[in-house]
Scaffold this active site. Sequence first.
Site: not given
Length: 326
Positions: A94, A244
Amino acid sequence: MASPSAHSRLTFVDSHTAGEPTRVITGGFPVLPGATLTEQRTAFSRDFDHWRSLINNEPRGHDVLVSAVLVEPRAPDCAAGVIFFNNAGMLGMCGHGTIGTIATLAYLGKIGPGIHRLDTPVGVVSAALHEDGRVSVANVAARRYRAGVSVDVPGLGPVRGDVAWGGNWFFLVDAGSRTLDLTELAALEDETRRIQAALNEQGVTGEDGAPIDHIELFTHSSTPGVDARNYVRCPGGAYDRSPCGTGTSAKLACLAADGQLTPGQTWVQESVIGSTFEARYDVVDGEIRPTITGRAFVTAEGTLIVQPGDPYAWGIGVKQPAGAND
């Protein structure tokens, strides 16, 4: 299966990276078995998934939240090991969460400005904490697996996209002149949900049959100095408030494959809320190695408490493990 007792407490620090929240569990989590973080993530998913639900689902969490548990690193010279998860399950990596984790470790006084290594289930990630608080994450190798894949999406027709890896598997779709902003959230959620379902139904996967669990729409940005704007649907159905990190990494791999971005060239990616990441890549041993730069801010710290008799200790709508409420 380890269940919380009447005195179970999990300490945490919350932050947001470009608008996307990260919750780092700093204490109280059960010891995960496994010789590597990959093995520990497997054990987490198999035997400790109720803890993930306790942390991330309502009433303690919410659909947007990405969390990370700190574990002892297994790779050498790492500041920490970290395993990421969200409301739907485990994550490989992530990007925004790594930035949030570095900011959290700095807030706790465990690290200072400099380069730090984090052990993750998909490999060691290096992150530079800058003097001004920004964090540059040298991500795992990114690659485009398939280009121009067409799927028949009910209500939309044929949709073409690239399948790429940036730490998670993505299906990246050029949205053309489509508006990607907060006024279009309902339509964007519906469209990406349909694309996700079509990929699943038509058997479109990442390498070795790996499920594609992120959908990324992208278009040109009208913001000066920004190259592109995106909307990213995450595995649990929520949209990414940040640009992201793994999705931007996957995008860099596609740009590199098409000869549209050279090594070291900066690419600025804007999210659906208008926040930005700076990105670039280097080629190391023939692999695309992205670096993502952003900023995280600590928003809260505290303790998650499990009291006996709580019927929603594990999350609303989640089956309570036997004996958990005694």
